[in-house]
Each structure stands twice: as structure tokens, then as C-alpha cells.
Design an enzyme around this catalytic site. Sequence first.
Site, short mmCIF file in Angstrom:
data_model
loop_
_atom_site.label_atom_id
_atom_site.label_comp_id
_atom_site.label_asym_id
_atom_site.label_seq_id
_atom_site.Cartn_x
_atom_site.Cartn_y
_atom_site.Cartn_z
N GLY A 144 51.51 33.11 5.73
CA GLY A 144 52.50 32.16 6.20
C GLY A 144 51.95 30.76 6.26
O GLY A 144 50.92 30.52 6.89
N HIS A 145 52.60 29.82 5.59
CA HIS A 145 52.22 28.42 5.64
C HIS A 145 53.43 27.61 6.08
O HIS A 145 54.53 27.79 5.57
CB HIS A 145 51.77 27.90 4.26
CG HIS A 145 50.49 28.51 3.77
ND1 HIS A 145 49.47 28.87 4.60
CD2 HIS A 145 50.08 28.81 2.50
CE1 HIS A 145 48.48 29.36 3.86
NE2 HIS A 145 48.83 29.34 2.60
N ASP A 199 45.64 31.89 9.96
CA ASP A 199 46.45 31.03 10.85
C ASP A 199 45.69 29.78 11.27
O ASP A 199 45.94 29.23 12.35
CB ASP A 199 46.91 31.79 12.10
CG ASP A 199 47.58 33.11 11.76
OD1 ASP A 199 48.49 33.08 10.93
OD2 ASP A 199 47.19 34.14 12.33
N GLN A 252 45.47 34.50 4.66
CA GLN A 252 44.70 35.11 5.76
C GLN A 252 43.37 34.37 5.97
O GLN A 252 43.28 33.18 5.72
CB GLN A 252 44.49 36.61 5.51
CG GLN A 252 45.74 37.45 5.61
CD GLN A 252 46.49 37.59 4.31
OE1 GLN A 252 45.92 37.66 3.24
NE2 GLN A 252 47.80 37.62 4.39
#
Length: 428
Positions: A40-41, A13, A222
Site C-alpha cells: 500500500g502506497h 509501511d 513491504q
Amino acid sequence: MANVVVVGAQWGDEGKGKIVDWLSEQADIVVRFQGGHNAGHTLVIGNQVYKLSLLPSGVVREGKLSIIGNGVVVDPKALIDEIDRLGGQGVAVTPDRLRIAENATLILSLHRELEAIRESGASRIGTTKRGIGPAYEDKVGRRAIRVMDLADLPALRGKIERMLVHHNALRRGYGMGELSPETVYEELAGYAPRILPYTDSIWSLLDARRREGKRILFEGAQGALLDIDHGTYPYVTSSNTVAAQAATGSGMGPGSIGYVLGICKAYTTRVGEGPFPSEQDNEIGRLIGERGHEFGTVTGRPRRCGWFDAVLVRQTVRTSGINGIALTKLDILDGFKEIKVCVGYRLDGREIDHLPASEHAQAQVEPIYETIEGWDEPTAGARSWADLPAQAIKYVRWVEELIGCPVALLSTSPERDDTILVQNPFET
């Protein structure tokens, strides 16, 4: 000209999406080399916001080849949904734009179900419940279904039966109903027509493109502190997240890897359970979280927030062989009268300069802080060193000294142009 690996230097993140997007403009090929759709991007390009979980960040750019490598575990349903969602945003994800390693492992619904029931118990570790861990377990247990198996449906039933010997025993133990081979077969056969057009022998493709002189960008998910070997075990992900995995997870030799860029925030965050020595479970942590919009791209979970931990980043600089740091979200610290940095730990009455490997010791370490004066002038939107307050520059230089690694890029907002370039990783 160097091929570039981008890794998270904390617990993930860190804002990799913006940096990878910025670099992907210069790359010919963008490769995801580990993880799954638990990543997640968020990419902001003009007025368009793209949220990616499994697809490489380069997929939204014309003329770029995006690759999902063999080190990734692929949920076919999630992949199809993401391709369709991008299509709704005007991005046509065709085989000319995306290739998937034929030897990548598949995530099935049974993996998601297994992880969900494990995470409902007292031994939960804070996963995304998306089946990542159980899929990797099947991979190393040599019972996984792989992308290439979708091309040979007559042989698939026997492989499913072999896998269900293991999974139905687990399901009985958890009080879950057993699965029939036919149920799993129908699930997989339904995905085959959508997935197979993208499959390729990725190691061979990348080797040929490398020999042509193409620029390759390797994109990790990650962060290095979630690495299955080098992270805060057992509160880690189920794959290797350090830079060396770029070679293994794509089928290229380590000599093909050039510059390693580590991404880290100007403070620290973490999602899920596990140790977090510099966490601020107080008003400061809440303020950082609010200003930084610290919620997971994939899960929406609020992130735990704290001061920058130089001990941890110095450690990931070494375990990933990081050549330069992209320091993100400096603007979130604007207006703090003083800023603390963790420079060491205290364990059992003695000072140590690293995070110990033991789970018990990690839970016991106490942070040692040093304090620097903050700044009142804004750094948000700065695009050159001249735009930064002197005290903010002093903070950046202090971070460089503490972690033993130079800052190659400095990010001062989510906008891709709000970036101060010190060293271009592709031109080293």
C-alpha cells in the site's frame, strides 16, 4: 548515473510512497519487482490523494513508464479495479503508461479463499488474506497460471486442471467445496481482454531502455524484515523483499542495479503477528500511533508501534546493501521529553548485536535501550537542516552512527516538498 532501488528497511509501511513519488519525477521508468496488492502506497500530489496497492507509484505521472515485473503476483480483478479507480481520478492508465510482465503469476479467487480459511485458524500469521502466499506457492510448485496464459485460451483448460489437482485436495481437507475447471476458466477468460493489452517481454524492454540511458527506479513492497529468507520467519511475506530481488523480479542483471535507498521511520511499526523487540504496548506506543496515523493503507489495521530499533535497521542495511537511508516521520517525535533507541539485545543472559534467525530466539530477545533528550521545537515541514532543532539533528546523527549508514533524505511531513535532501540517489 545510477538506477535506484527503493526498499523498506523495517517491516514495511515506512513511507515509501512519498519517497518513490519524489524520485519518480526524475526517473523514466518505475518498476514494481515483488509482492502483490497486499502492498500500500499513499501519494499526495497537490490536492489529490492516490492510494495504490499493485500499480507502481510512477503511474500517476505523465511521461513515465510503469512496469509490473515478473516477481510480482498479479490479481487481475484488483488490477482492473485499481486502473478504473485511477481513471475516476483523471489518470488514464493506458498501455503507453503501464506494462505487465508476461511471465508474472496470477492470483485467482481460489488463492484468496485458501488464505482466508488458513488465517481463520490458530496458526494464522497475520496476512492480508489477499491470496499472495498461495499464489507464490503455486509459482514455485510449477502449477501457476501466468499472464501469458490468458493469450492462449484453448490451452488454458489443461493448465487449470493440473492446478486443481492440488487445490481441490486442499479444499477437501479444509471442508471446502471443490472447484470445476470451467468455473476457473470463465473467471480467467473474463479478465483476458482487459489485461492482455498491457503485457510485454519486460526483461527485453528494460534491457533496451537501460542501453538507451534511461533512468530506472525499482520500487519494492513491504520491508526487508518481511523477506521470506532474511525476515522474521514465519511471520513474513511470501517473496524476497531485499534489494537483490529487484534484479530477479524484473529480469535485469545485478550489474544494472546502482544505488540502494532504504526507507525507515524515526521509530518502528509492525502490522500483524510476529516478534517486535522494541514494541511499546503502552501509552507511548498509542501516542506514536495516534500522531503518526498508523493504520494500514490496504487493510486499515492499526499498526503496532515502538522505539527505533537500530539493531534491525543495521541488519537490513547489510542484507539489502543499502547505500543511504531516507528517514521518515521525524516530526512524530516532536515534543517527547526523551527518546529511546534499541541499541542491542539480551538473550539468555548475554548481549547480542543482531536479530537471531530462530523463531524461538526472536521471541525471547529483550531490547537494550539508550536514551537521548528530545526536543520541543517543531520539525514538521522542515526543508533544510537550518529548520531543525539542534537536538533533532543530534538524533539523526546518532541513528546514522548506530546503523552504519548515512541519511540521504529526511522527511518531515507527508507533503512531498517537506524533504531535506542530503544526497540524490540518481546522481551518485
